[in-house]
Design an enzyme around this catalytic site. Structure first.
Site, PDB file in Angstrom:
ATOM      1  N   LEU A  11       1.080  -0.911   0.177  1.00  0.00           N
ATOM      2  CA  LEU A  11      -0.339   0.004  -0.013  1.00  0.00           C
ATOM      3  C   LEU A  11       0.772   1.473   0.381  1.00  0.00           C
ATOM      4  O   LEU A  11       1.164   2.818   0.854  1.00  0.00           O
ATOM      5  CB  LEU A  11      -0.623   0.277   1.250  1.00  0.00           C
ATOM      6  CG  LEU A  11      -1.704  -1.227   1.510  1.00  0.00           C
ATOM      7  CD1 LEU A  11      -2.580  -0.940   2.534  1.00  0.00           C
ATOM      8  CD2 LEU A  11      -2.948  -0.920   0.086  1.00  0.00           C
ATOM      9  N   HIS A  12       1.494   0.890  -0.717  1.00  0.00           N
ATOM     10  CA  HIS A  12       2.606   2.370  -0.960  1.00  0.00           C
ATOM     11  C   HIS A  12       2.013   3.659  -0.804  1.00  0.00           C
ATOM     12  O   HIS A  12       2.581   4.004   0.049  1.00  0.00           O
ATOM     13  CB  HIS A  12       3.546   2.398  -2.278  1.00  0.00           C
ATOM     14  CG  HIS A  12       3.878   1.334  -3.198  1.00  0.00           C
ATOM     15  ND1 HIS A  12       5.089   0.342  -2.190  1.00  0.00           N
ATOM     16  CD2 HIS A  12       3.800   0.672  -3.387  1.00  0.00           C
ATOM     17  CE1 HIS A  12       5.956  -0.216  -3.295  1.00  0.00           C
ATOM     18  NE2 HIS A  12       4.786  -0.508  -4.108  1.00  0.00           N
ATOM     19  N   ASP A  13       0.955   4.380  -1.512  1.00  0.00           N
ATOM     20  CA  ASP A  13       0.734   5.438  -1.242  1.00  0.00           C
ATOM     21  C   ASP A  13       0.220   5.872  -0.253  1.00  0.00           C
ATOM     22  O   ASP A  13       0.269   6.678   0.515  1.00  0.00           O
ATOM     23  CB  ASP A  13      -0.022   6.154  -2.320  1.00  0.00           C
ATOM     24  CG  ASP A  13       0.356   5.836  -3.756  1.00  0.00           C
ATOM     25  OD1 ASP A  13       1.786   6.231  -3.682  1.00  0.00           O
ATOM     26  OD2 ASP A  13      -0.366   5.152  -4.693  1.00  0.00           O
TER      27      ASP A  13
END
Length: 316
Positions: free
Chosen positions: A241-243
């Site tokens: 869930l990088h962002d």
């Protein structure tokens, strides 16, 4: 009302989670969302941002379309192989169609108007290529005093995900990234791959999210292509869930632990193009005058605490 926030984004599955995280947080004043090319075309990223806000019941948040290409050199390819042809695993139809159009005038004009109207500093969460943000700070220096800090999802400490050296957001427009991360004298936090990969969530987490109601189910429905891609990257069934990790820091400062480190962005056309070069030598031995700009780089967090934080807010 809490953190005043503008999100600049290229949705993208993890961007969708990040927008929802801010949109559903009661202690966030989400002033606007601006779209940029990146994972897919600008037309798709803009429409996807509108769809996610519609899912979250936040049609009050203005959305504007920004740059359709990098500042100087073309983006060689997009990330449909990770996010699906529409940016949402080919399942954008799982989200409600927006009942409005983007704001006229474009992303930079919207950001300027929101910053000028703000009565306190605004955080910019930059979770796509940095083209819109570079254009903003270059063309409108008068609004810099209204920017509290810029939280950027991008880069990697010695590796990438698009090439061996470069992470996708930075690689997409290294010149814009260098403008924002090196040349500007603004408070900046860089949230790199090294940490966001460690914050990945498994299918049990996704199933729990899906069972919480229409928003959770809608977000989980966007993940099949993304999950298939990350199965290869992570070696297990989960997604990064990088962002959303970067937006968590934007809305809850200090949830990520950071180090102040000299940083450069590689803008040559060799195999290192788009790399973020972070000098992790001890300050006593590195040459500060030649190590580039200093940026707060997120290096650690309470991993389970971060996952719980995101899940709790997405399920409110």
């Amino acid at each position: 009302m809490g953190t005043k926030l503008i999100i600049d984004t290229d949705p993208g599955v993890d961007d969708a989670f990040a927008i929802a995280l801010a949109a559903l947080s009661e202690d966030v004043d989400l002033l606007g969302v601006t779209a940029v090319y990146g994972n897919v075309s600008l037309e798709s990223t803009t429409r996807n941002a509108l769809r996610v806000l519609q899912l979250c019941g936040r049609a009050d948040v203005p959305v504007a379309a920004g740059a359709a290409r990098p500042l100087i050199h073309p983006q060689p390819f997009r990330a449909a192989h990770v996010h699906g042809a529409d940016g949402l695993s080919g399942r954008s139809g799982a989200l409600p169609e927006p009942d409005r159009e983007p704001e006229p005038g474009g992303a930079v004009r919207l950001m300027v108007s929101l910053l000028e109207a703000a009565d306190e500093p605004v955080t910019l969460a930059a979770i796509g290529p940095l083209t819109n943000i570079a254009l903003l700070v270059a063309a409108h220096p008068e609004v810099r005093e209204k920017i509290g800090r810029i939280v950027v999802m991008g880069g990697g400490l010695g590796h990438g995900n698009t090439t061996a050296a470069a992470e996708f957001n930075i690689w997409s427009d290294p010149e814009a990234a260098r403008r924002v991360l090196v040349e500007e004298d603004l408070p900046r936090v860089l949230v790199p791959l090294d940490l966001t990969h460690r914050c990945a969530v498994d299918t049990a987490w996704l199933a729990k999210l899906a069972g919480t109601g229409p928003v959770g189910a809608g977000l989980e429905a966007l993940t099949p292509d993304y999950l298939a891609s990350y199965r290869k990257t992570l070696g297990w069934d989960g997604i990064a869930l990088h962002d959303a990790v970067a937006v968590a820091e934007a809305i809850s400062p200090g949830i990520l632990r950071t180090e102040s480190l000299p940083l450069e962005v590689e803008c040559s056309f060799g195999p290192g193009r788009g790399a973020t070069l972070v000098d992790r030598r001890r300050a006593a031995v590195r040459n500060e005058d030649r190590s580039g700009s200093t940026v707060e780089v997120a290096t650690d967090t309470d991993l389970d605490g971060l996952r719980d934080f995101v899940l709790a807010r997405l399920t409110r």
